[in-house]
Design an enzyme around this catalytic site. Structure first.
Site, PDB file in Angstrom:
ATOM      1  N   LYS A 131      75.879 -23.146  -9.290  1.00  0.00           N
ATOM      2  CA  LYS A 131      75.574 -22.281  -8.146  1.00  0.00           C
ATOM      3  C   LYS A 131      74.152 -21.726  -8.251  1.00  0.00           C
ATOM      4  CE  LYS A 131      77.784 -18.318 -10.395  1.00  0.00           C
ATOM      5  NZ  LYS A 131      78.781 -17.240 -10.280  1.00  0.00           N
ATOM      6  N   TYR A 168      46.925  -2.028  -9.770  1.00  0.00           N
ATOM      7  CA  TYR A 168      47.410  -1.130  -8.719  1.00  0.00           C
ATOM      8  C   TYR A 168      48.026   0.132  -9.316  1.00  0.00           C
ATOM      9  CZ  TYR A 168      46.899  -4.827  -5.225  1.00  0.00           C
ATOM     10  OH  TYR A 168      46.398  -5.784  -4.374  1.00  0.00           O
ATOM     11  N   MET A 225      51.317  -9.573  -6.805  1.00  0.00           N
ATOM     12  CA  MET A 225      51.955 -10.714  -6.166  1.00  0.00           C
ATOM     13  C   MET A 225      51.570 -12.028  -6.835  1.00  0.00           C
ATOM     14  SD  MET A 225      51.787 -11.990  -2.196  1.00  0.00           S
ATOM     15  CE  MET A 225      52.522 -10.483  -1.549  1.00  0.00           C
ATOM     16  N   ARG A 239      87.323  -8.205  -8.284  1.00  0.00           N
ATOM     17  CA  ARG A 239      86.335  -8.717  -7.333  1.00  0.00           C
ATOM     18  C   ARG A 239      87.061  -9.712  -6.426  1.00  0.00           C
ATOM     19  NH1 ARG A 239      81.103 -11.550  -9.868  1.00  0.00           N
ATOM     20  NH2 ARG A 239      82.697 -13.141 -10.251  1.00  0.00           N
TER      21      ARG A 239
END
Length: 362
Positions: free
Chosen positions: A34, A254, A302, A129
């Site tokens: 998956k 940043y 990024m 679940r």
């Protein structure tokens, strides 16, 4: 220059499958593929796992992609189907469905099919679940047994919630509860995920379903893959694109969230959250350059990350390879610095990263 890249070592994949078979020699193997084979590439990984007895995916589109890729192995849908209209697709493609609620049983009983499908009945033993309640087992099992749309042999399964932690008693409780529930059923049993395979041999049953460990990563608390004889399949790399000298006490990146207390050198590497590297990785998260560990500093951008290389005695140069995780730097360790889990790091690698598959069988 090739920048962000994921090298996928198919010989390591084959090695890990062999290890799983050695750990659970009496069980059949359902390879979990998956989420794009945990970020490794769904179809290509499946093509090199055809020695597995079955494949498992979460969604029907993943299963269809495997069939489109030429894979003929049995495919199990771990979440089953979501709409009655999916059921004929399961039959047409020889997919098997995990049944975990009464709505699915109703849909199966009412479907107009040309033949039966194989099902796995999932029992909730404490994960809370997916899965039917223990007191629903007898009733739902008989309904499936009596349905002409269901093949006679109904496999029974459950899922562990805490198997990664050997000190947690929950897994023993789940195993005991499951085996008691199914004691009078002559059906094949499936309990063990990767952590169950490694940590709880009594849970191996007739089927095991390895996911993370197939890719060479440990599912266990405070362990890495090589502790279990596994080899990492993915090596995530990039290149140094600049080297800077930064004076002491000058903020970097940043938000200026890091500054050195002395003059230092920084290597700027072409990797960032645009490639799937975690933006929240802490200062000091390791990378490997020229066989040495260095820590990232400042905010992950990024497209770029800055790495403190000190006085650069290692001789780091523009163009040098940077290993973000892989054989020399376990992704489990990076996950700790990023306060996440290896699953998330692997699955978050973005399409901008180029994939190269190595050591395929001739």
């Amino acid at each position: 220059m090739k920048l962000a890249a994921a090298e996928i070592d198919l010989s390591a994949l084959a090695h890990n499958l062999r290890c799983i078979k050695e750990m659970a020699p009496s069980a059949r193997v359902m390879a979990v593929l998956k989420a794009n084979a945990y970020g490794h590439g769904l179809v290509t990984i499946a093509q090199h796992l055809q020695d597995a007895d079955a494949f498992a995916v979460a969604r029907i589109d993943e299963a269809l992609a495997l069939r489109a890729g030429g894979l003929t192995n049995p495919i199990v849908l771990l979440e089953g189907f979501f709409n009655a209209s999916d059921i004929p697709i399961l039959l047409a493609n020889n997919f098997q469905a995990v049944i975990h609620n009464e709505e699915q049983i109703n849909a199966l009983e009412q479907a107009q099919l040309d033949g039966p499908i194989a099902v796995w009945l999932k029992i909730d033993t404490g994960m809370h679940r997916l899965g039917i309640e223990p007191d629903q087992l007898e009733r739902f099992y008989l309904r499936l047994k009596n349905s002409p749309n269901v093949k006679p042999n109904i496999q029974l399964m459950t899922h562990f919630s805490c198997a990664d932690d050997k000190q947690n008693p929950k897994t023993k409780q789940q195993i005991k509860a499951f085996l008691k529930l199914v004691d009078n059923k002559q059906e094949q049993l499936c309990l063990a995920n990767s952590a169950g395979i490694i940590g709880w041999p009594m849970s191996h049953g007739d089927w095991v379903r390895p996911g993370l460990m197939l890719y060479g990563i440990s599912p266990m608390v405070a362990k890495v893959g090589h502790n279990h004889g596994l080899r990492p399949v993915m090596k995530l790399t990039t290149k140094v694109i600049a080297i800077r000298r930064v004076p002491a006490n000058e903020p970097v990146g940043y938000g200026g969230r890091w500054q050195s207390d002395k003059d230092t050198m920084l290597a700027v590497v072409a990797m960032g959250y645009g490639d799937g590297y975690p933006r929240h990785a802490k200062n000091g998260t390791p990378v490997m350059i020229k066989g040495q560990r260095f820590g990232i500093v400042g905010s992950v951008s990024m497209d770029m990350i800055t790495v403190d290389i000190g006085d650069n005695q290692a001789g780091v140069q523009i163009g040098d390879e940077v290993e973000m995780w892989g054989p020399n730097l376990p992704v489990e360790e990076v996950a700790i610095y990023a306060e996440t889990i290896p699953y998330e790091l692997l699955c978050n690698v973005t399409p901008r990263v180029s994939y190269e598959y190595l050591n395929a069988k001739k």
